[in-house]
Design a protein around this motif. Sequence first.
Motif, PDB file in Angstrom:
ATOM      1  N   UNK A 177       5.997  98.069  72.267  1.00 58.44           N
ATOM      2  CA  UNK A 177       7.256  98.750  71.947  1.00 58.44           C
ATOM      3  C   UNK A 177       7.901  97.995  70.802  1.00 58.44           C
ATOM      4  N   UNK A 178       8.316  98.709  69.774  1.00 56.92           N
ATOM      5  CA  UNK A 178       8.772  98.080  68.534  1.00 56.92           C
ATOM      6  C   UNK A 178      10.113  98.670  68.107  1.00 56.92           C
ATOM      7  N   UNK A 179      10.974  97.794  67.527  1.00 59.26           N
ATOM      8  CA  UNK A 179      12.246  98.247  66.962  1.00 59.26           C
ATOM      9  C   UNK A 179      12.490  97.496  65.666  1.00 59.26           C
ATOM     10  N   UNK A 180      12.893  98.227  64.637  1.00 55.56           N
ATOM     11  CA  UNK A 180      13.204  97.651  63.323  1.00 55.56           C
ATOM     12  C   UNK A 180      14.637  98.030  62.994  1.00 55.56           C
ATOM     13  N   UNK A 181      15.481  97.025  62.763  1.00 57.04           N
ATOM     14  CA  UNK A 181      16.901  97.289  62.530  1.00 57.04           C
ATOM     15  C   UNK A 181      17.236  97.233  61.051  1.00 57.04           C
ATOM     16  N   UNK A 182      18.369  97.814  60.689  1.00 57.88           N
ATOM     17  CA  UNK A 182      18.872  97.702  59.326  1.00 57.88           C
ATOM     18  C   UNK A 182      19.497  96.317  59.154  1.00 57.88           C
ATOM     19  N   UNK A 183      19.810  95.891  57.914  1.00 59.28           N
ATOM     20  CA  UNK A 183      20.323  94.532  57.698  1.00 59.28           C
ATOM     21  C   UNK A 183      21.597  94.222  58.476  1.00 59.28           C
ATOM     22  N   UNK A 184      22.422  95.228  58.760  1.00 58.44           N
ATOM     23  CA  UNK A 184      23.676  94.996  59.476  1.00 58.44           C
ATOM     24  C   UNK A 184      23.542  95.191  60.983  1.00 58.44           C
ATOM     25  N   UNK A 185      22.319  95.488  61.440  1.00 57.77           N
ATOM     26  CA  UNK A 185      22.059  95.684  62.869  1.00 57.77           C
ATOM     27  C   UNK A 185      22.891  96.825  63.452  1.00 57.77           C
ATOM     28  N   UNK A 186      23.193  97.824  62.624  1.00 57.53           N
ATOM     29  CA  UNK A 186      23.936  98.990  63.121  1.00 57.53           C
ATOM     30  C   UNK A 186      23.012  99.961  63.841  1.00 57.53           C
ATOM     31  N   UNK A 187      21.837 100.200  63.266  1.00 59.60           N
ATOM     32  CA  UNK A 187      20.866 101.100  63.882  1.00 59.60           C
ATOM     33  C   UNK A 187      19.492 100.450  63.829  1.00 59.60           C
ATOM     34  N   UNK A 188      18.653 100.789  64.796  1.00 57.18           N
ATOM     35  CA  UNK A 188      17.276 100.309  64.833  1.00 57.18           C
ATOM     36  C   UNK A 188      16.376 101.461  65.239  1.00 57.18           C
ATOM     37  N   UNK A 189      15.247 101.586  64.555  1.00 59.00           N
ATOM     38  CA  UNK A 189      14.289 102.644  64.869  1.00 59.00           C
ATOM     39  C   UNK A 189      13.220 102.087  65.794  1.00 59.00           C
ATOM     40  N   UNK A 190      12.873 102.831  66.840  1.00 53.44           N
ATOM     41  CA  UNK A 190      11.932 102.330  67.831  1.00 53.44           C
ATOM     42  C   UNK A 190      10.700 103.213  67.904  1.00 53.44           C
ATOM     43  N   UNK A 191       9.641 102.643  68.491  1.00 54.34           N
ATOM     44  CA  UNK A 191       8.409 103.384  68.771  1.00 54.34           C
ATOM     45  C   UNK A 191       7.722 102.700  69.945  1.00 54.34           C
ATOM     46  N   UNK A 192       7.022 103.483  70.758  1.00 56.83           N
ATOM     47  CA  UNK A 192       6.306 102.972  71.929  1.00 56.83           C
ATOM     48  C   UNK A 192       4.936 103.624  71.977  1.00 56.83           C
ATOM     49  N   UNK A 193       3.919 102.828  72.309  1.00 55.41           N
ATOM     50  CA  UNK A 193       2.586 103.387  72.497  1.00 55.41           C
ATOM     51  C   UNK A 193       1.864 102.528  73.527  1.00 55.41           C
ATOM     52  N   UNK A 194       1.074 103.196  74.379  1.00 55.97           N
ATOM     53  CA  UNK A 194       0.324 102.548  75.459  1.00 55.97           C
ATOM     54  C   UNK A 194      -1.129 102.974  75.345  1.00 55.97           C
ATOM     55  N   UNK A 195      -2.040 102.085  75.762  1.00 51.05           N
ATOM     56  CA  UNK A 195      -3.464 102.437  75.746  1.00 51.05           C
ATOM     57  C   UNK A 195      -3.676 103.803  76.408  1.00 51.05           C
ATOM     58  N   UNK A 196      -4.557 104.591  75.831  1.00 47.94           N
ATOM     59  CA  UNK A 196      -4.760 105.960  76.312  1.00 47.94           C
ATOM     60  C   UNK A 196      -5.247 105.997  77.747  1.00 47.94           C
ATOM     61  N   UNK A 197      -6.026 104.983  78.171  1.00 47.03           N
ATOM     62  CA  UNK A 197      -6.562 104.998  79.528  1.00 47.03           C
ATOM     63  C   UNK A 197      -5.586 104.412  80.550  1.00 47.03           C
ATOM     64  N   UNK A 198      -4.382 104.003  80.097  1.00 47.05           N
ATOM     65  CA  UNK A 198      -3.403 103.417  81.015  1.00 47.05           C
ATOM     66  C   UNK A 198      -2.099 104.205  81.049  1.00 47.05           C
ATOM     67  N   UNK A 199      -2.091 105.412  80.520  1.00 51.31           N
ATOM     68  CA  UNK A 199      -0.868 106.210  80.478  1.00 51.31           C
ATOM     69  C   UNK A 199      -0.494 106.704  81.870  1.00 51.31           C
ATOM     70  N   UNK A 200       0.810 106.991  82.016  1.00 55.64           N
ATOM     71  CA  UNK A 200       1.381 107.520  83.254  1.00 55.64           C
ATOM     72  C   UNK A 200       1.259 106.537  84.422  1.00 55.64           C
ATOM     73  N   UNK A 201       1.341 105.242  84.091  1.00 56.48           N
ATOM     74  CA  UNK A 201       1.309 104.221  85.140  1.00 56.48           C
ATOM     75  C   UNK A 201       2.523 103.294  85.040  1.00 56.48           C
ATOM     76  N   UNK A 202       3.550 103.730  84.288  1.00 58.16           N
ATOM     77  CA  UNK A 202       4.799 102.979  84.249  1.00 58.16           C
ATOM     78  C   UNK A 202       4.884 101.896  83.205  1.00 58.16           C
ATOM     79  N   UNK A 203       3.820 101.701  82.417  1.00 62.60           N
ATOM     80  CA  UNK A 203       3.848 100.618  81.430  1.00 62.60           C
ATOM     81  C   UNK A 203       4.757 100.960  80.254  1.00 62.60           C
TER      82      UNK A 203
END
Length: 461
Positions: free
Chosen positions: A374-400
């Motif tokens: 899970x990743x987040x990249x913020x702007x220089x003033x830390x006002x907003x941050x963009x996130x993304x999440x990805x899990x191994x395809x064979x481990x999806x739907x297990x709460x990770x």
Amino acid sequence: MPTYDTPEQAVRAFLQRLAYQRNQALLLETPPVGGETAPDRAAAQAVIAAALADGRSMLDEAEAKAVLAAYGIAVVPTRQAATPEQVAQAAAGFAPPLALKIRSPDLSHKSDVGGVILDLPTPAAAAEAAAAMRARLAASHPHARLDGFTVQPMHRREGAVELIVGASCDAVFGPTLLFGQGGVAVELIGDRAVGLPPLNRSLAREMMGRTRVDRLLDGFRSRPAVDRAAIERVLVAVSQLVCELPGVMELDINPLLAGADGAVALDARIVVTQAAGPGHARLAIRPYPAEEERWLDWHGEPVLLRPIRPEDEPAHREFFESLSPADIRARFFAAVRPAHDQLARFTQIDYEREMAFVAVRRDADGRTRTLGVARAVSDPDNLVAEFAVVVRSDLKRRGLGRALLTRLVEYCRGRGTGTLFGQTLAGNLAMRRLAESLGFEAGPCADPELIELRLRLAPPR
């Protein structure tokens, strides 16, 4: 098209561009995995605390070496003695020849005042030399305090090179590191390179390569090559030391005797002060935030949620290879397979502006595998941050994915980030349901194939 008044200016501009390109390539090198030992930070902090409690800012040689030894740096065994008579007793357990040095908080460079005598053949000779040294110091520096002496065995390595490794605090950049040719003429020679912590082995190697003494390390004529890896380990250890011990203001290892069988600190000098805040607060580059590591009991097995590290690139490549084409498109909105430079940028991040938490598990074969990120990249003033999440395809739907996104939200909220947002494919209902269950609101995007997920973490500033 840039123009220059003289050929020299054009050449300097070209070399500046060349240096920039070389530095960028260096930043994308993947450092080696493992090989470093965990320091005994508590032991080093205890030595510093005892000196400060005693009202001293300068550690004596034995204390300085104890701090270095706590961080895995080899040091010459050293014993202290208060009087010339005790010098003979302290030296009795060492095989001659011996080295004798004064202990004075007022004289940091002992050799400049005749406070170092080498190649003493016996303990009795060391005691006589201590008495003569005390009388000489009283005549030349009557106001200097003499706390006693240190005695140690002479340490020689055939073909060894005398180096200096140091650290000091700059008013702008905070702690800086130094490497170069050592010995008593270190200031006269002026062969040194300066770098910023934290260092890894690749950056330490580059720092060494910016000095003239680096050419001597490969050996010449009858001299054997020096153990470069041992010097790299010392540089990385000193870098870790100044990152983790905010009370350390100055540090000198001179000489660091490096030979074919390793590197050992013959003398050390450390200046300390009362720490004003956490170690990373004074650094120009934030080091790996080990305090953000969390263990997760995931379906009965331990999984570590931790910040990503540069050494994770091979595991990150394997992780991407485990993703199905559909999951790669859901993450990147295109069919991509990241190359080395992209993977290096994913794993070598600026922790002050970006965070990526990886879920890692040690398998039965001993290999550490990345299960999700899970990743987040913020702007220089830390006002907003963009996130993304990805899990191994064979481990999806297990709460990770939920565990990773929850950890990321917790981290961003703790840093005072205003809003966390991300975009996902309109058809990615699993991601939308996960985000909405954690309080995110879904809204339209300019691209009709995407939706935006937004969570306010702090009041607008």
